[in-house]
Design a protein around this motif. Sequence first.
Motif, PDB file in Angstrom:
ATOM      1  N   HIS A 106      38.884  53.396  58.315  1.00 32.80           N
ATOM      2  CA  HIS A 106      38.681  52.229  57.468  1.00 32.80           C
ATOM      3  C   HIS A 106      37.831  52.657  56.275  1.00 32.80           C
ATOM      4  CE1 HIS A 106      39.072  47.767  57.521  1.00 32.80           C
ATOM      5  NE2 HIS A 106      38.017  47.791  56.723  1.00 32.80           N
ATOM      6  N   ALA A 107      37.874  51.882  55.220  1.00 34.06           N
ATOM      7  CA  ALA A 107      37.013  52.143  54.064  1.00 34.06           C
ATOM      8  C   ALA A 107      36.296  50.857  53.685  1.00 34.06           C
ATOM      9  CB  ALA A 107      37.824  52.661  52.879  1.00 34.06           C
ATOM     10  N   PHE A 108      35.027  50.988  53.352  1.00 35.55           N
ATOM     11  CA  PHE A 108      34.267  49.894  52.760  1.00 35.55           C
ATOM     12  C   PHE A 108      34.167  50.184  51.263  1.00 35.55           C
ATOM     13  CE2 PHE A 108      31.590  48.599  56.725  1.00 35.55           C
ATOM     14  CZ  PHE A 108      32.676  47.868  57.191  1.00 35.55           C
ATOM     15  N   SER A 109      34.804  49.339  50.473  1.00 36.36           N
ATOM     16  CA  SER A 109      34.763  49.490  49.016  1.00 36.36           C
ATOM     17  C   SER A 109      33.726  48.524  48.461  1.00 36.36           C
ATOM     18  CB  SER A 109      36.147  49.197  48.422  1.00 36.36           C
ATOM     19  OG  SER A 109      36.142  49.344  47.021  1.00 36.36           O
ATOM     20  N   LEU A 110      32.606  49.065  47.979  1.00 32.79           N
ATOM     21  CA  LEU A 110      31.502  48.225  47.507  1.00 32.79           C
ATOM     22  C   LEU A 110      31.676  47.883  46.033  1.00 32.79           C
ATOM     23  CD1 LEU A 110      30.377  49.300  50.197  1.00 32.79           C
ATOM     24  CD2 LEU A 110      28.118  49.373  49.127  1.00 32.79           C
ATOM     25  N   MET A 111      31.495  46.600  45.716  1.00 32.58           N
ATOM     26  CA  MET A 111      31.573  46.116  44.342  1.00 32.58           C
ATOM     27  C   MET A 111      30.441  45.125  44.094  1.00 32.58           C
ATOM     28  SD  MET A 111      35.669  45.502  43.848  1.00 32.58           S
ATOM     29  CE  MET A 111      36.860  46.695  44.479  1.00 32.58           C
ATOM     30  N   ASP A 112      29.924  45.124  42.883  1.00 34.60           N
ATOM     31  CA  ASP A 112      28.842  44.218  42.493  1.00 34.60           C
ATOM     32  C   ASP A 112      29.418  42.817  42.314  1.00 34.60           C
ATOM     33  OD1 ASP A 112      26.788  42.797  41.138  1.00 34.60           O
ATOM     34  OD2 ASP A 112      26.024  44.647  40.262  1.00 34.60           O
ATOM     35  N   ILE A 113      28.928  41.867  43.115  1.00 35.51           N
ATOM     36  CA  ILE A 113      29.467  40.516  43.099  1.00 35.51           C
ATOM     37  C   ILE A 113      29.257  39.814  41.768  1.00 35.51           C
ATOM     38  CG2 ILE A 113      27.371  39.343  43.927  1.00 35.51           C
ATOM     39  CD1 ILE A 113      29.219  37.667  45.766  1.00 35.51           C
ATOM     40  N   ARG A 114      28.327  40.323  40.959  1.00 39.28           N
ATOM     41  CA  ARG A 114      27.993  39.660  39.693  1.00 39.28           C
ATOM     42  C   ARG A 114      28.968  39.983  38.572  1.00 39.28           C
ATOM     43  NH1 ARG A 114      22.144  42.105  39.065  1.00 39.28           N
ATOM     44  NH2 ARG A 114      23.438  43.941  39.530  1.00 39.28           N
ATOM     45  N   HIS A 115      29.828  40.976  38.794  1.00 32.84           N
ATOM     46  CA  HIS A 115      30.692  41.439  37.710  1.00 32.84           C
ATOM     47  C   HIS A 115      32.148  41.546  38.160  1.00 32.84           C
ATOM     48  CE1 HIS A 115      26.950  42.339  35.692  1.00 32.84           C
ATOM     49  NE2 HIS A 115      26.606  43.169  36.671  1.00 32.84           N
ATOM     50  N   GLU A 116      33.041  41.437  37.196  1.00 35.34           N
ATOM     51  CA  GLU A 116      34.451  41.670  37.472  1.00 35.34           C
ATOM     52  C   GLU A 116      34.643  43.139  37.844  1.00 35.34           C
ATOM     53  OE1 GLU A 116      38.805  41.092  35.267  1.00 35.34           O
ATOM     54  OE2 GLU A 116      36.953  40.434  34.304  1.00 35.34           O
ATOM     55  N   PRO A 117      35.518  43.444  38.800  1.00 35.34           N
ATOM     56  CA  PRO A 117      35.760  44.840  39.171  1.00 35.34           C
ATOM     57  C   PRO A 117      36.121  45.690  37.954  1.00 35.34           C
ATOM     58  CG  PRO A 117      36.793  43.387  40.755  1.00 35.34           C
ATOM     59  CD  PRO A 117      36.289  42.508  39.652  1.00 35.34           C
ATOM     60  N   THR A 118      35.582  46.891  37.911  1.00 36.86           N
ATOM     61  CA  THR A 118      35.845  47.797  36.799  1.00 36.86           C
ATOM     62  C   THR A 118      37.197  48.477  36.981  1.00 36.86           C
ATOM     63  OG1 THR A 118      34.842  49.706  37.884  1.00 36.86           O
ATOM     64  CG2 THR A 118      33.373  48.258  36.627  1.00 36.86           C
ATOM     65  N   GLU A 119      37.634  49.179  35.949  1.00 37.27           N
ATOM     66  CA  GLU A 119      38.884  49.935  36.053  1.00 37.27           C
ATOM     67  C   GLU A 119      38.780  50.980  37.153  1.00 37.27           C
ATOM     68  OE1 GLU A 119      42.718  50.942  35.491  1.00 37.27           O
ATOM     69  OE2 GLU A 119      41.668  49.270  34.527  1.00 37.27           O
ATOM     70  N   ALA A 120      37.604  51.604  37.279  1.00 32.14           N
ATOM     71  CA  ALA A 120      37.405  52.597  38.339  1.00 32.14           C
ATOM     72  C   ALA A 120      37.484  51.951  39.715  1.00 32.14           C
ATOM     73  CB  ALA A 120      36.063  53.301  38.150  1.00 32.14           C
ATOM     74  N   ASP A 121      36.958  50.724  39.847  1.00 34.99           N
ATOM     75  CA  ASP A 121      37.068  49.992  41.111  1.00 34.99           C
ATOM     76  C   ASP A 121      38.538  49.763  41.467  1.00 34.99           C
ATOM     77  OD1 ASP A 121      34.306  49.655  41.626  1.00 34.99           O
ATOM     78  OD2 ASP A 121      34.227  47.884  40.330  1.00 34.99           O
ATOM     79  N   LEU A 122      39.301  49.349  40.482  1.00 35.77           N
ATOM     80  CA  LEU A 122      40.714  49.060  40.717  1.00 35.77           C
ATOM     81  C   LEU A 122      41.478  50.330  41.080  1.00 35.77           C
ATOM     82  CD1 LEU A 122      41.411  46.501  37.838  1.00 35.77           C
ATOM     83  CD2 LEU A 122      40.940  46.044  40.243  1.00 35.77           C
ATOM     84  N   GLN A 123      41.131  51.445  40.452  1.00 34.59           N
ATOM     85  CA  GLN A 123      41.765  52.720  40.785  1.00 34.59           C
ATOM     86  C   GLN A 123      41.464  53.112  42.223  1.00 34.59           C
ATOM     87  OE1 GLN A 123      40.408  55.497  37.832  1.00 34.59           O
ATOM     88  NE2 GLN A 123      41.688  54.642  36.195  1.00 34.59           N
TER      89      GLN A 123
END
Length: 200
Positions: A106-123
């Motif tokens: 499994h993977a836990f993908s961490l993202m900052d809840i205060r901001h829209e996901p970045t291009e790197a997040d989407l990749q």
Amino acid sequence: MLKINARFILSAGTEAQFQTFDKPVIAVCGRSNVGKSSFLNKLANNGKLARTSKDPGRTRLINYFDFGPFVMADLPGYGYAKVSKQESDRWAALMEKFFAKAQISHAFSLMDIRHEPTEADLQMVNYLYVNNIPFTIIATKADKLSKDAARRGVRLIAQTVKCGEGNILAVSSQTGSGFDKVMERLEQIVAVSTGDTFNA
């Protein structure tokens, strides 16, 4: 219920140092300074397990942590602009080899809840989709927002990443909110991987 007893195992900077285990391995990924180390420390109830830094891009190795029923592999943060292209490419190649060789449950993908996901997040998420790696999005720093704003943050992440809101867990490493849901997800991951069941 899972019993957590976490300890650091080792850091891997080359493919030859990658480890295999007879228990589920969960990859922890996210952009630099999203709060991966704080997340791991809170989960372990040990503020010194993973080294935290105010300087993004400090973690340049894959750090393995044994949590008892499972192993966490903390991956280098991505998307830090001040890192040289050569270093960034080295990180990317290391992660590519890691996912190709490691048996990730499994993977836990961490993202900052205060901001829209970045291009790197989407990749990163697209890579998990394409390679059929089950994942959960951990929306960090939920204590920085009101409950309504946090719900909107989760909704925005879900819409941007194109996943269900139920696959996003809003957490705060400062207050501990949301970590009960993380533990529930971990129990599910371990149960699927080992065939065991846990009673909450």
